[in-house]
Design an enzyme around this catalytic site. Sequence first.
Site, PDB file in Angstrom:
ATOM      1  N   GLU A   7      -5.048   0.911  -5.542  1.00 45.96           N
ATOM      2  CA  GLU A   7      -4.968   2.241  -6.142  1.00 45.96           C
ATOM      3  C   GLU A   7      -6.078   3.160  -5.637  1.00 45.96           C
ATOM      4  O   GLU A   7      -6.732   3.850  -6.409  1.00 45.96           O
ATOM      5  CB  GLU A   7      -5.020   2.132  -7.672  1.00 45.96           C
ATOM      6  CG  GLU A   7      -3.867   1.329  -8.238  1.00 45.96           C
ATOM      7  CD  GLU A   7      -3.770   1.373  -9.759  1.00 45.96           C
ATOM      8  OE1 GLU A   7      -4.802   1.447 -10.423  1.00 45.96           O
ATOM      9  OE2 GLU A   7      -2.629   1.335 -10.256  1.00 45.96           O
ATOM     10  N   ASP A  67       2.506  -4.295 -14.111  1.00 48.82           N
ATOM     11  CA  ASP A  67       1.335  -3.715 -14.768  1.00 48.82           C
ATOM     12  C   ASP A  67       1.434  -3.702 -16.292  1.00 48.82           C
ATOM     13  O   ASP A  67       1.725  -2.660 -16.870  1.00 48.82           O
ATOM     14  CB  ASP A  67       1.132  -2.280 -14.260  1.00 48.82           C
ATOM     15  CG  ASP A  67      -0.217  -1.719 -14.670  1.00 48.82           C
ATOM     16  OD1 ASP A  67      -1.046  -2.491 -15.162  1.00 48.82           O
ATOM     17  OD2 ASP A  67      -0.442  -0.517 -14.488  1.00 48.82           O
ATOM     18  N   GLU A 104      -2.401   0.280 -23.535  1.00 52.27           N
ATOM     19  CA  GLU A 104      -2.047   1.312 -22.556  1.00 52.27           C
ATOM     20  C   GLU A 104      -0.560   1.638 -22.575  1.00 52.27           C
ATOM     21  O   GLU A 104      -0.169   2.794 -22.543  1.00 52.27           O
ATOM     22  CB  GLU A 104      -2.474   0.845 -21.165  1.00 52.27           C
ATOM     23  CG  GLU A 104      -2.067   1.808 -20.065  1.00 52.27           C
ATOM     24  CD  GLU A 104      -2.550   1.382 -18.687  1.00 52.27           C
ATOM     25  OE1 GLU A 104      -3.258   0.373 -18.575  1.00 52.27           O
ATOM     26  OE2 GLU A 104      -2.211   2.088 -17.713  1.00 52.27           O
TER      27      GLU A 104
END
Length: 702
Positions: free
Chosen positions: A295, A369, A397
């Site tokens: 990332e 993820d 998240e």
Amino acid sequence: MKRILLCLLFISQLAFGDDGYRLWLKYDLIKDVPKREAYARSVQFIALNGTSSILKSAADELQMGLQGLLGKTVPIITNAGSRTGGIVLSVASAPNAGSQTLVADGYQLTGRKSGNITIFGKTDSGVLYGAFALLRQLQTGQSVENLSLTSIPKIQYRLLNHWDNTNGTIERGYAGESLWKWYELPATVDPRYRDYARANASLGINGTVVNNVNASARFMTAEYIEKVAALANVFRPYGIRVYLSVYFPAAKTIGGLKTSDPLDPEVRKWWADKTREIYTAIPDFGGFLVKANSEGEPGPQDYGRTHADGANMLAEALKPYDGIVMWRAFVYKADPKADRFKAAHEEFTPLDGQFDKKVIVQVKNGPIDFQPREPFSPLFGNMPKTPLSMEFQITQEYLGFATHWVYEAPIFKECLETDTYVKGKGSTVARVIDGSLHQYTMTAIAGVANTGADRNWTGNPMAQANWYAYGRLAWDHTLSSEGIADEWIKMTLTREPSAVKTIKNIMMRSREIYVNYNTPLGLSRPWSGVHFAPEPWQEKSVRPDWTAIYYHRADSIGLGFDRTATGSNALAQYRPEVQQQWNNPETCPLPYLLWFHHVPWTKKLSTGRTLWDELCTRFYTGADSVMWMQKQWAQVKPAVDPAIFADVTGRLITQHKEAIWWRDSWVLYLQTYSKQPIPASLPKPERTLEDVKALSEIYKLR
Ligand code: BDP
């Protein structure tokens, strides 16, 4: 006058209620008098024969806990001599440990009615964990007479990972600012750091990475090493070591070198010197955690080197010390044709056997993820020569932040209990990471923390259970989700039996309810942004795999990502037995269906409904079930603290509103492809696709 004031103060405190700060270590007076008296008879003194700071923590915790639970001060003495009726802390193996010999940080509690309760540990930490276990017995109302309890951690390194930044923010943190007050450290040491350590030690957590994996190079400066050392000093008496996330090019950015190539001798020397500097300040420093070439973070590949080259350089720097490198496998390239699902396996399996002995590769539970439901990462089982550790995410998240109530133990367990079949039946993910499958020389597990500076640590009081459950499973992955919930509720909320049952029931169903209104049937949503608002329509981003449409692949024919041989063939990364379970759309379990198949809208599923009807049913059932949660929660009002009750009640109202928002967004958007009506039995959304899109846009405004 004074009396009235005191009275008012007391009443106002009552009205204020429980602020959640004490977590599961409340130690409130045991109300059952006969039980309390029976306990009191067994614990008239605490014998501490030793001077280590960890043993002292154990004795202090016992004294504090007993003071609260029994309402009496139990003296700490140095030698029990011939006295009986007390607790003896002993760093030794129990004389008859039975079939389980004490190893590592394990403990054994033994007790006889007329003798003492002895807490045996092979290490000081073992005794500390035993002390917490004994307190847990009392807190959950269990007998301490004729005690015989042995517990040995199945995993060696049990860590929290904090994604905390130098400016006090937390990446994906939903419980306020960072716990670490970097600007005040090292001179000012917040007493809260000690309570953080106590809470972790009570679970057996023995390490903490204090900074974000998207790391700042500042943590490698003398200024910050001193700050981190101050934290380490507080954590040490609780058996907790500190670790640091590394900004890979630090040798260049703060070391002033021309390169950060891991094979460059000067770079290697810089890291060796830096590591020595860290160990001078923190003699028990745990090691490094690294996110590299992921990332946008730099890494060894910037110099044509491999992940192994990068990791081994740090391992070399750590060689003189008892520290390790945790190298993350969370990597995926911005390739429009690639399947992100396959990336980590493709990148890491060729490197199996090339990592130094001090390196452990840290793998997220799923290949993508931290989705509400993911199949296990195909790396597990496929790196027999490289110790792999598990990375779970505790912070919510993708689970509705701090408003939605999702008990995560079932998510962790689901992954741990899945069979990889790499060495035949029974080769579970748990057996990969506890080292028993491949005889790993080192074992580790990490949980991305959900803590912050909010008074109650986790924002949503119910999210404390996720920290708790992670810690308990890190110690012993065979514990059940239900058993852990039971303990946590009794220690934290109430011991009233019907309330315990009701709360446990909500917790046990909460994850499935969330999945139903959020990502049913194997949908996923790792698209870009804050990861909160629904945006299944998102089709533009700097990289294709940061769009929503990349993941759900909705079109006029159907929905889902074909990962069979006719598609990306990601399934081939699993063993044939696993492939067999998932590669046939007719037999693939529904929770995983759209992870692996592009399914026609009108296809009849095993439930007897078409894909479209099943999706609608799940979205609606999920949202409606939040009302069920509300009703259940309302029933426990008399049994729980009023402040906690009101807090959770409020969050459930928001959760319901947002569940409907998610439901409407998916249903209205997918309907533009399916061209099917919402089943007649279900009410139509009260708004249009444009309405929900506008709502999600608000979340992008600054
Ligand atoms: C993703 C998060 C991102 C993290 C990244 C990681 O959205 O903030 O930096 O994972 O784990 O889930 O490195």
